[in-house]
Design a protein around this motif. Structure first.
Motif, short mmCIF file in Angstrom:
data_model
loop_
_atom_site.label_atom_id
_atom_site.label_comp_id
_atom_site.label_asym_id
_atom_site.label_seq_id
_atom_site.Cartn_x
_atom_site.Cartn_y
_atom_site.Cartn_z
N ALA A 36 0.82 -1.12 0.14
CA ALA A 36 0.18 -0.02 -0.03
C ALA A 36 0.78 1.10 -0.07
CB ALA A 36 -0.90 0.06 1.15
N GLU A 37 0.66 2.00 -0.88
CA GLU A 37 1.52 3.22 -1.16
C GLU A 37 0.75 4.57 -0.89
OE1 GLU A 37 3.22 3.72 -4.88
OE2 GLU A 37 1.47 4.09 -5.86
N GLY A 38 1.46 5.43 -0.13
CA GLY A 38 0.85 6.75 0.15
C GLY A 38 -0.01 6.73 1.35
N ILE A 39 0.46 6.02 2.32
CA ILE A 39 -0.46 5.99 3.59
C ILE A 39 0.23 7.31 4.52
CG2 ILE A 39 -0.54 4.98 5.88
CD1 ILE A 39 -0.24 2.13 4.22
N GLU A 40 -1.02 7.95 4.64
CA GLU A 40 -0.64 9.37 5.43
C GLU A 40 -1.20 9.53 6.72
OE1 GLU A 40 -1.67 12.58 2.46
OE2 GLU A 40 -0.20 12.07 1.19
N THR A 41 -2.06 8.52 7.09
CA THR A 41 -2.76 8.75 8.44
C THR A 41 -2.68 7.29 9.24
OG1 THR A 41 -4.98 8.05 7.66
CG2 THR A 41 -4.36 10.29 7.40
N PRO A 42 -2.55 7.49 10.44
CA PRO A 42 -2.63 6.16 11.30
C PRO A 42 -3.92 5.16 11.01
CG PRO A 42 -2.99 7.95 12.73
CD PRO A 42 -2.65 8.47 11.49
N GLU A 43 -5.06 5.78 10.79
CA GLU A 43 -6.28 5.31 10.48
C GLU A 43 -6.26 4.29 9.35
OE1 GLU A 43 -6.98 8.52 12.97
OE2 GLU A 43 -6.18 8.84 11.02
N GLU A 44 -5.61 4.90 7.93
CA GLU A 44 -5.38 4.03 6.82
C GLU A 44 -4.50 2.94 7.08
OE1 GLU A 44 -5.55 8.17 3.87
OE2 GLU A 44 -3.53 7.44 4.61
N ALA A 45 -3.26 3.21 7.94
CA ALA A 45 -2.40 2.05 8.01
C ALA A 45 -3.18 0.89 8.80
CB ALA A 45 -1.07 2.64 8.87
N HIS A 46 -3.83 1.27 9.82
CA HIS A 46 -4.23 0.34 10.86
C HIS A 46 -5.53 -0.64 9.95
CE1 HIS A 46 -2.27 1.59 14.15
NE2 HIS A 46 -2.62 2.88 14.23
N TRP A 47 -6.14 0.21 9.18
CA TRP A 47 -7.24 -0.40 8.41
C TRP A 47 -6.49 -1.34 7.55
CZ3 TRP A 47 -8.89 -1.64 3.57
CH2 TRP A 47 -10.11 -2.29 3.37
N LEU A 48 -5.54 -1.25 6.74
CA LEU A 48 -4.95 -1.99 5.72
C LEU A 48 -4.23 -3.08 6.52
CD1 LEU A 48 -3.79 0.98 3.44
CD2 LEU A 48 -5.00 -0.93 2.83
N PHE A 49 -3.50 -2.84 7.55
CA PHE A 49 -2.86 -3.99 8.11
C PHE A 49 -3.94 -4.93 8.83
CE2 PHE A 49 0.60 -0.93 9.30
CZ PHE A 49 1.27 -0.88 8.03
N ALA A 50 -5.09 -4.47 9.39
CA ALA A 50 -6.19 -5.20 9.72
C ALA A 50 -6.87 -6.12 8.63
CB ALA A 50 -7.23 -4.40 10.35
N GLN A 51 -6.60 -5.85 7.37
CA GLN A 51 -6.86 -6.62 6.28
C GLN A 51 -5.82 -7.55 5.85
OE1 GLN A 51 -10.11 -5.93 6.02
NE2 GLN A 51 -9.65 -4.33 7.49
N GLY A 52 -4.73 -7.53 6.39
CA GLY A 52 -3.49 -8.52 6.11
C GLY A 52 -2.50 -7.79 5.22
N VAL A 53 -2.76 -6.53 4.90
CA VAL A 53 -1.49 -6.06 3.98
C VAL A 53 -0.23 -5.91 4.93
CG1 VAL A 53 -0.90 -3.87 2.84
CG2 VAL A 53 -3.22 -4.69 2.71
N LEU A 54 0.82 -6.61 4.41
CA LEU A 54 1.94 -6.60 5.15
C LEU A 54 2.98 -5.62 4.68
CD1 LEU A 54 2.47 -10.43 4.74
CD2 LEU A 54 1.69 -9.07 6.57
N TYR A 55 2.74 -4.99 3.73
CA TYR A 55 3.80 -3.76 3.05
C TYR A 55 3.17 -2.30 2.87
CZ TYR A 55 6.31 -8.20 2.44
OH TYR A 55 6.83 -9.36 2.58
#
Length: 120
Positions: A79-98
């Motif tokens: 996932a590129e262009g993560i600018e907020t902790p909410e974006e990061a947490h949502w993606l990591f919760a879906q199993g995105v590792l990078y």
């Protein structure tokens, strides 16, 4: 649309076991038909797919579908262009590792990047 020779060249690179990534997936320049034709290793989800994703249920459904597609094709997601902790947490919760983006760090020169990596 895509030149036959370019696709042949990409397939030849893949045969040498060089990992191939599709950058900017989710923009006008990426096509679903190519994903099944090429031996890719990873898809890089463009910022446009993940901007404010934690609060956008329609966008979440699209992302879930693309994550399912990637999983079915044994592709990892960046996932590129993560600018907020909410974006990061949502993606990591879906199993995105990078992931990459300004939430982690602003762009760094090589010596700064080494120092940053060594300090974390």
């Amino acid at each position: 649309m895509y030149h036959h020779k370019a696709i042949e060249s990409i397939k030849a690179l893949s045969a040498t076991h060089i990992p191939l990534f599709m950058d900017d997936f989710g923009t006008d320049y990426s096509h679903l038909s190519l994903i099944s034709q090429l031996s890719l290793s990873k898809l890089k989800f463009d910022r446009s797919l993940i901007k404010n994703i934690a609060n956008n249920h329609s966008q979440q459904r699209v992302c879930h579908a693309l994550l399912d597609l990637a999983s079915a094709l044994d592709l990892e997601i960046i996932a590129e262009g993560i600018e907020t902790p909410e974006e990061a947490h949502w993606l990591f919760a879906q199993g995105v590792l990078y992931a990459q983006g300004l939430w982690f760090s602003h762009p760094l020169e090589s010596d700064q990047a080494i120092d940053y990596l060594n300090s974390n």
